[in-house]
Design an enzyme around this catalytic site. Structure first.
Site, PDB file in Angstrom:
ATOM      1  N   GLU A 161       0.284   4.074   1.266  1.00  0.00           N
ATOM      2  CA  GLU A 161       0.632   4.148  -0.110  1.00  0.00           C
ATOM      3  C   GLU A 161      -0.018   5.467  -0.481  1.00  0.00           C
ATOM      4  O   GLU A 161      -0.970   5.343  -1.548  1.00  0.00           O
ATOM      5  CB  GLU A 161      -0.056   3.014  -0.883  1.00  0.00           C
ATOM      6  CG  GLU A 161       0.731   1.542  -0.632  1.00  0.00           C
ATOM      7  CD  GLU A 161       0.343   0.462  -1.610  1.00  0.00           C
ATOM      8  OE1 GLU A 161      -0.627   0.546  -2.185  1.00  0.00           O
ATOM      9  OE2 GLU A 161       1.175  -0.365  -1.541  1.00  0.00           O
ATOM     10  N   GLU A 334       4.441  -4.664   3.280  1.00  0.00           N
ATOM     11  CA  GLU A 334       3.583  -5.642   2.311  1.00  0.00           C
ATOM     12  C   GLU A 334       4.624  -6.237   1.280  1.00  0.00           C
ATOM     13  O   GLU A 334       5.549  -5.626   0.868  1.00  0.00           O
ATOM     14  CB  GLU A 334       2.768  -5.080   1.488  1.00  0.00           C
ATOM     15  CG  GLU A 334       1.327  -4.483   2.248  1.00  0.00           C
ATOM     16  CD  GLU A 334       0.341  -3.623   1.361  1.00  0.00           C
ATOM     17  OE1 GLU A 334       0.164  -3.949   0.242  1.00  0.00           O
ATOM     18  OE2 GLU A 334      -0.476  -3.005   1.954  1.00  0.00           O
TER      19      GLU A 334
HETATM   20  C1  GCO Z   1      -2.295  -2.083  -2.410  1.00  0.00           C
HETATM   21  C2  GCO Z   1      -2.506  -2.296  -1.005  1.00  0.00           C
HETATM   22  C3  GCO Z   1      -3.275  -3.493  -0.808  1.00  0.00           C
HETATM   23  C4  GCO Z   1      -3.326  -4.477  -2.068  1.00  0.00           C
HETATM   24  C5  GCO Z   1      -2.062  -5.003  -2.348  1.00  0.00           C
HETATM   25  C6  GCO Z   1      -2.116  -6.148  -3.654  1.00  0.00           C
HETATM   26  O1  GCO Z   1      -0.986  -1.823  -2.618  1.00  0.00           O
HETATM   27  O2  GCO Z   1      -2.863  -1.465  -3.314  1.00  0.00           O
HETATM   28  O3  GCO Z   1      -1.869  -1.759   0.113  1.00  0.00           O
HETATM   29  O4  GCO Z   1      -4.536  -3.240  -0.278  1.00  0.00           O
HETATM   30  O5  GCO Z   1      -4.249  -5.201  -1.729  1.00  0.00           O
HETATM   31  O6  GCO Z   1      -0.977  -4.326  -2.765  1.00  0.00           O
HETATM   32  O7  GCO Z   1      -2.493  -5.333  -4.765  1.00  0.00           O
END
Ligand code: GCO
Length: 421
Positions: A161, A334
Site C-alpha cells: 500500500e 487483504e
Molecule cells: C493497511 C494494512 C494492514 C491493516 C489493515 C486493517 O491497510 O493499513 O495493510 O496492515 O492492518 O488494512 O486496517
C-alpha cells in the site's frame, strides 16, 4: 445471503504484517513512534507487545492449520534482517527460515511482504522513502532476501500500500514520521515506493529466475460522488486518480503520471506477475473549497467498528477495473473487517467471497484470497483496540480463541463453497 462455489484450485488463507504481530523489536520507526509522549496510539498500546508471534510461531502455524489455510501472507521485519545499513543478521535469517519451513511442512504456501510500513531506524534517519536512497536500500534488501529465502518463499509482495503509507504517514501525520508534510512530499514517497517495487521486481527475478512470482499489495477503494453535482463527480474521479490509479499504473508498468511524475526512471515494462488488491471499503466524495474534498459514507449504510462502510460490491468493482487495466491474475492480498463482537465478520466474509466466486465464474482470473487477518493484532494508530481477527487475541495472556467467523472461514477454505444455512 446466498451460497457460492469457488473454482477448483482457488486458494484461501490469511495475511499478517510483522510489526503488527511479532512484538519485541525496538529497532524500527514504529517502535520509536509508539514510545512518544503523549502516545500517538489510540489506546496507548505499543507494537512491542502485539501478539508475541516471534515466540509463538509454532502455535500460530497450528492455528492456521485449524483454519484450513492453504496460503499465508506474512511480513519480514526489515530491521531484524538488516539491523544496520548493509549489515545483515544471521539469527533473524534462521528464525524466518524456520518459520517458512514450518509453514511448508504444514502444507501452507508462504507469500512474503518485504515492506509493510516499518523502516529500520538507520533508514528512517535518512528519510526512508522520501529520497531515492530508500529505493537503493530496498533493492539491496530484496537481493539479500531473494538469496537467503528464495528456496522457501512461494511468492513475494514487494511493497504494501504505497498510497496508504504516503497519505496516513505524510499527509495526515498519524503514522511515522508523525508530522504533516506538504502534498509534494507525500506524492514523492508514493512515487519512490512504486519505483522501489519496480527495482525489487527486477532484483527478485534477477536472482530467482522467471518462475518467481512477484507482485505488490495495493490498497484499492471505491470513490463515488456523494451527490450528482458535477463538482462532486469530478472530485471523486480526481481523488481516485491521485490516490490509486496513478500508483497502480506505476507499480505495473514503471511509468509515472501526474501527480507522481513523468517518464519511467527505472524502466518501462511489465512489473507484476499478479495484481495484489487490499480491499476494505468505499468513500463518498464531496467537493470542498477548503481542502479539495471530504469523504463520508452513504446515509444509513452498514458500517464496521471503525465506521467504514461494508460494501461487498466494491470488491467486485475494484477487481474488474484492476484486471481490465493490467491483465494479470488478481490475488486478494487483504480483505477483512473490524468487528470486536464478531457480530458481522462472518457475513462480511461470505458476501465478499460471493463476489469473488461470481467474478471467477465469469472467467476473470481471481485466484487467491488472503483474509485480513489471522488474529487481532496491533492495528497501527488504533493499537490493540481495533479487532480484525478470525481469532480473538487476549493481549494480556496471549491466549488465542477461534471466533465463529473463523469457523465459517475454515469451512469455506476446506470445501471452497458456502451453502446458505
Ligand atoms: C493497511 C494494512 C494492514 C491493516 C489493515 C486493517 O491497510 O493499513 O495493510 O496492515 O492492518 O488494512 O486496517
Amino acid at each position: 445471503m446466498s451460497g457460492f462455489r469457488l473454482p477448483d484450485g482457488f486458494l484461501l488463507g490469511t495475511a499478517t504484517a510483522a510489526t503488527q504481530i511479532e512484538g519485541g523489536e525496538t529497532n524500527h520507526d514504529w517502535a520509536e513512534f509508539c514510545g512518544r509522549t503523549p502516545s500517538p496510539i489510540r489506546d496507548g498500546s505499543t507494537c512491542l507487545r502485539a501478539c508475541d508471534h516471534w515466540n509463538r510461531v509454532e502455535e500460530d502455524v497450528a492455528l492456521m492449520g485449524e483454519l484450513g489455510c492453504r496460503i499465508y501472507r506474512m511480513g519480514f521485519e526489515w530491521s531484524r534482517l538488516e539491523p544496520g545499513e548493509g549489515r545483515f543478521d544471521e539469527e533473524a535469517v534462521e528464525h524466518y527460515r524456520k518459520e517458512l519451513s514450518m509453514l511448508r511442512a504444514a502444507g501452507i504456501l508462504p507469500m512474503v511482504t518485504l515492506f509493510h510500513f516499518s523502516l529500520p531506524l538507520w533508514l528512517s534517519a535518512q528519510g526512508g522513502f522520501e529520497t531515492e536512497r530508500g529505493i537503493a536500500a530496498f533493492a539491496r534488501y530484496a537481493d539479500f532476501c531473494a538469496r537467503r529465502f528464495g528456496d522457501l518463499v512461494e511468492s513475494w509482495a514487494t511493497v504494501n500500500e504505497p498510497n496508504i503509507y504516503a497519505t496516513i504517514g505524510y499527509l495526515d501525520g498519524k503514522w511515522p514520521p508523525g508530522t504533516k508534510h506538504p502534498m509534494g512530499v507525500a506524492f514523492r514517497v508514493m512515487r519512490n515506493l512504486c519505483l522501489a517495487h519496480v527495482a525489487a521486481y527486477k532484483t527478485l527475478h534477477g536472482v530467482l529466475g522467471p518462475s518467481a512470482r512477484v507482485g505488490f499489495a495495493q490498497h484499492l477503494r471505491c470513490f463515488d460522488p456523494a451527490t450528482r453535482a458535477p463538482w462532486d463527480v469530478l472530485a471523486a474521479r480526481y481523488i481516485e486518480n491521485v490516490f490509486q490509479t496513478a500508483s497502480s499504473a506505476a507499480l505495473c508498468t514503471g511509468r509515472l503520471s501526474a501527480p507522481l511524475g513523468r517518464g519511467a526512471p527505472y524502466g518501462e515494462g511489465d512489473f507484476c506477475d499478479f495484481f495484489g488488491i487490499n480491499y476494505y471499503s468505499r468513500d463518498m466524495v464531496r467537493f470542498s473549497v477548503h481542502g479539495l474534498a471530504t469523504m463520508g459514507t452513504p446515509p444509513g449504510c452498514e458500517k464496521n467498528d471503525l465506521g467504514w462502510e461494508i460494501y461487498p460490491e466494491g470488491l467486485e468493482r475494484v477487481v474488474r477495473k484492476a484486471h481490465a487495466k493490467c491483465g494479470k491474475p488478481v490475488w486478494i492480498t487483504e480483505n477483512g473487517t473490524c468487528d470486536a463482537k464478531d457480530a458481522f465478520r462472518g457475513d462480511y466474509l461470505v458476501s465478499h467471497l460471493a463476489r469473488i466466486a461470481k467474478l471467477a465464474a465469469e472467467g476473470i482470473p481471481v485466484e487467491r484470497y488472503y483474509h485480513w487477518t489471522l488474529m487481532d493484532n496491533f492495528e497501527w494508530a488504533e493499537g490493540e483496540s481495533a479487532r480484525f481477527g478470525l481469532v480473538e487475541t487476549d493481549f494480556g495472556t496471549q491466549r488465542r480463541t477461534v471466533r465463529a467467523s473463523g469457523r465459517t472461514f475454515a469451512g469455506i477454505a476446506r470445501t471452497l463453497g458456502y451453502d446458505e444455512p
